[in-house]
Design an enzyme around this catalytic site. Structure first.
Site, PDB file in Angstrom:
ATOM      1  N   TYR A 143      48.328  29.486  39.361  1.00 27.68           N
ATOM      2  CA  TYR A 143      47.261  29.334  38.361  1.00 27.68           C
ATOM      3  C   TYR A 143      47.749  29.956  37.063  1.00 27.68           C
ATOM      4  O   TYR A 143      48.271  31.077  37.074  1.00 27.68           O
ATOM      5  CB  TYR A 143      45.990  30.034  38.846  1.00 27.68           C
ATOM      6  CG  TYR A 143      44.845  30.050  37.848  1.00 27.68           C
ATOM      7  CD1 TYR A 143      44.445  31.241  37.240  1.00 27.68           C
ATOM      8  CD2 TYR A 143      44.155  28.891  37.500  1.00 27.68           C
ATOM      9  CE1 TYR A 143      43.397  31.268  36.331  1.00 27.68           C
ATOM     10  CE2 TYR A 143      43.107  28.910  36.596  1.00 27.68           C
ATOM     11  CZ  TYR A 143      42.731  30.111  36.006  1.00 27.68           C
ATOM     12  OH  TYR A 143      41.692  30.134  35.096  1.00 27.68           O
ATOM     13  N   ASP A 238      55.158  33.297  34.199  1.00 31.42           N
ATOM     14  CA  ASP A 238      53.785  33.683  33.896  1.00 31.42           C
ATOM     15  C   ASP A 238      53.534  35.050  34.556  1.00 31.42           C
ATOM     16  O   ASP A 238      53.231  35.117  35.746  1.00 31.42           O
ATOM     17  CB  ASP A 238      52.810  32.620  34.413  1.00 31.42           C
ATOM     18  CG  ASP A 238      51.367  33.022  34.127  1.00 31.42           C
ATOM     19  OD1 ASP A 238      50.462  32.219  34.429  1.00 31.42           O
ATOM     20  OD2 ASP A 238      51.150  34.147  33.621  1.00 31.42           O
ATOM     21  N   LYS A 266      46.030  40.833  30.899  1.00 27.37           N
ATOM     22  CA  LYS A 266      45.461  41.871  31.769  1.00 27.37           C
ATOM     23  C   LYS A 266      45.869  43.303  31.367  1.00 27.37           C
ATOM     24  O   LYS A 266      45.312  43.863  30.435  1.00 27.37           O
ATOM     25  CB  LYS A 266      45.818  41.568  33.221  1.00 27.37           C
ATOM     26  CG  LYS A 266      45.188  40.234  33.702  1.00 27.37           C
ATOM     27  CD  LYS A 266      45.562  39.904  35.118  1.00 27.37           C
ATOM     28  CE  LYS A 266      45.174  38.483  35.473  1.00 27.37           C
ATOM     29  NZ  LYS A 266      43.763  38.347  35.904  1.00 27.37           N
TER      30      LYS A 266
HETATM   31  P1  KE4 Z   1      42.920  34.746  31.535  1.00 20.00           P
HETATM   32  O1  KE4 Z   1      42.742  33.550  30.607  1.00 20.00           O
HETATM   33  O2  KE4 Z   1      41.874  34.770  32.632  1.00 20.00           O
HETATM   34  O3  KE4 Z   1      43.026  36.070  30.778  1.00 20.00           O
HETATM   35  O4  KE4 Z   1      44.332  34.582  32.263  1.00 20.00           O
HETATM   36  C1  KE4 Z   1      44.606  33.388  32.941  1.00 20.00           C
HETATM   37  C2  KE4 Z   1      45.710  33.643  33.963  1.00 20.00           C
HETATM   38  C3  KE4 Z   1      46.985  33.207  33.674  1.00 20.00           C
HETATM   39  N1  KE4 Z   1      48.007  33.415  34.533  1.00 20.00           N
HETATM   40  C4  KE4 Z   1      47.799  34.054  35.709  1.00 20.00           C
HETATM   41  C5  KE4 Z   1      48.953  34.261  36.643  1.00 20.00           C
HETATM   42  C6  KE4 Z   1      46.506  34.522  36.051  1.00 20.00           C
HETATM   43  O5  KE4 Z   1      46.312  35.151  37.243  1.00 20.00           O
HETATM   44  C7  KE4 Z   1      45.436  34.316  35.168  1.00 20.00           C
HETATM   45  C8  KE4 Z   1      44.008  34.754  35.486  1.00 20.00           C
HETATM   46  N2  KE4 Z   1      43.803  35.378  36.747  1.00 20.00           N
HETATM   47  C9  KE4 Z   1      42.485  35.283  37.310  1.00 20.00           C
HETATM   48  C10 KE4 Z   1      42.502  35.936  38.684  1.00 20.00           C
HETATM   49  N3  KE4 Z   1      43.121  35.135  39.651  1.00 20.00           N
HETATM   50  C11 KE4 Z   1      41.436  35.889  36.411  1.00 20.00           C
HETATM   51  C12 KE4 Z   1      40.076  36.032  37.034  1.00 20.00           C
HETATM   52  C13 KE4 Z   1      39.127  34.952  36.567  1.00 20.00           C
HETATM   53  O6  KE4 Z   1      39.538  33.785  36.430  1.00 20.00           O
HETATM   54  O7  KE4 Z   1      37.935  35.321  36.362  1.00 20.00           O
END
Ligand code: KE4
Length: 427
Positions: A143, A238, A266
């Site tokens: 993801y 990523d 994060k």
């Molecule tokens: P954000 O746009 O949520 O800040 O980051 C996206 C993203 C990009 N790449 C990786 C590897 C990620 O894990 C994420 C976001 N992670 C999720 C948890 N699996 C955030 C939690 C959510 O979607 O509310």
């Protein structure tokens, strides 16, 4: 026990889609109403019904030092007294960029944005602009945020052309994303051969955290590096989840593989909204205003978030990672003992302070297909047992625990003790 949260969810659902501002928070994957929190301190979370929890999610990774840690709070207060954003350059942006360049092996130049999604979206645009090629390769089960190019599932048929994985993503967009299998270098080479000379980048979670935790086989990342050089496309790591979480220099330091572009998020914001992407100056200087690839953001690099982020990055020394490893190893060992003693069909994948307990009959979970075979009903019951005992886990089998340095020995003993009861409750 959750009366006020249940009422709050009814209210929020009237004015917020699904009652939440990010889908996973709705607890749909674990079949119960979400808990509404009102404060956190150290390793503890407190909900609006007055229940206390030991937090094993750390807001999906950002909170290395636990909730409202002293240094981060004072960095935010110190900055907000002077102003939070100017929409103009500030010294703190250079300071945090220099810190990131010093910590992450492959980064010579870095651009701040406001989320992981923005970082990955921008990274693939940069890769396309730099290589003048159009296709990207991602991995099933990885993801990269909610950018259109990533909400793609594997199509059938030889060309493994992507298909939209969400309404609103167009077929034309989906066609530019190709899907390969995690930990399967041959599946990547097959896609590259079928689309020779038109793949701009391979984007990968160097340690996968969005199908639960799945570690790269020992040659996988090096294999991707070799393929990207051979087929003249960029390699994007990523590290939104793994950056500053598994080591000072993230997964690329652990596995000694240098990508062309790294995306971050994060931890980098210390709990405030921050993303970033970086790489060699040669590639990054392709970005406006230096180069032709456009990307911008009103609040990118705002001093408030930069101060919060830098207050964390400055403390990510060997001692911090030693504490994270000690805490995580103790929980890992305790869970393995419980799995054995309760004769539960489960395995654990862990790297540093990222860990997933998979309910599966298999001996390992190495890719998305393995992860999909897990018993998500069992996970839901396990999650609810642990929640009722005051241990807050990620509300999905396909997510990771993120441990913080604020977990005490008593917390760890309670987590392990509750795990054993929860596993027995599944009998
Ligand atoms: P954000 O746009 O949520 O800040 O980051 C996206 C993203 C990009 N790449 C990786 C590897 C990620 O894990 C994420 C976001 N992670 C999720 C948890 N699996 C955030 C939690 C959510 O979607 O509310």
């Amino acid at each position: 026990m959750y009366k006020k949260s249940i009422k709050a969810f009814q209210e929020s659902s009237k004015v917020i889609p699904g009652g939440v501002n990010s889908p996973v928070r709705a607890f749909k994957s674990v079949g119960c109403d979400p808990v509404f929190f009102e404060r956190g301190k150290g390793s503890k979370l407190y909900d609006i019904d007055g229940n206390k929890y030991i937090d094993c999610v750390s807001s999906w990774g950002p909170l290395i030092f636990g909730h409202s840690d002293k240094e981060t709070v004072s960095a935010i207060n110190f900055c907000s007294e002077k102003g939070t954003t100017y929409g103009a350059p500030t010294l703190i942006e250079t300071e945090i960029a220099e810190k990131i360049v010093q910590m992450v092996p492959s980064i010579e130049s870095v651009r701040m944005v406001n989320s992981g999604t923005e970082a990955t979206m921008s990274a693939i645009r940069l890769a396309r602009g730099y290589t003048k090629k159009e296709l990207i390769i991602k991995f099933a089960g990885n993801y990269h945020g909610h950018g259109d190019s990533f909400l793609i599932k594997a199509g059938s048929g030889a060309l493994t052309l992507g298909l939209p994985d969400s309404p609103g993503v167009t077929k034309n967009t989906a066609r530019d994303t190709l899907i390969a299998t995690y930990n399967d270098k041959n599946s990547v080479e097959k896609v590259l051969k079928e689309n020779i000379d038109n793949v701009a980048a391979i984007i990968v979670e160097p340690i996968a955290g969005n199908m639960g935790l799945v570690t790269p086989d020992n040659r996988f990342l090096k294999g991707l590096r070799e393929l990207s050089l051979e087929y003249e496309c960029l390699l994007i790591f990523d590290e939104v989840m793994t950056g500053f979480r598994v080591a000072q220099g993230g997964a690329q330091e652990l596995y000694n593989v240098k990508p062309d572009i790294t995306t971050l998020g994060k931890v980098i914001g210390g709990g405030l909204p921050v993303g970033a992407y970086g790489g060699s100056k040669k590639i990054m200087d392709y970005l406006a205003p230096q180069g032709p690839v456009y990307q911008a953001g009103t609040l990118s690099g705002n001093p408030l978030a930069m101060n919060a982020g830098l207050s964390v990055l400055k403390r990510l020394n060997h001692e911090t990672f030693d504490i994270l490893e000690k805490v995580s190893l103790k929980i890992h060992k305790g869970f393995l003992r419980n799995i054995e003693e309760t004769n539960t069909k489960a395995i654990i994948n862990r790297v540093g302070s990222m860990m997933t307990l998979f309910f599966t009959d298999s001996d390992n979970v190495c890719n998305f297909e393995d992860a999909l075979s897990c018993d998500t009903d069992k996970y839901s019951n396990y999650f609810k047992s642990m929640l009722d005992m005051g241990v807050y886990l990620p509300p999905s089998q396909y997510e990771c625990c993120f441990f913080s340095t604020s977990l005490t020995n008593d917390d760890i003993d309670k987590i392990i003790h509750s795990n054993k009861i929860a596993l027995n409750n599944l009998k």
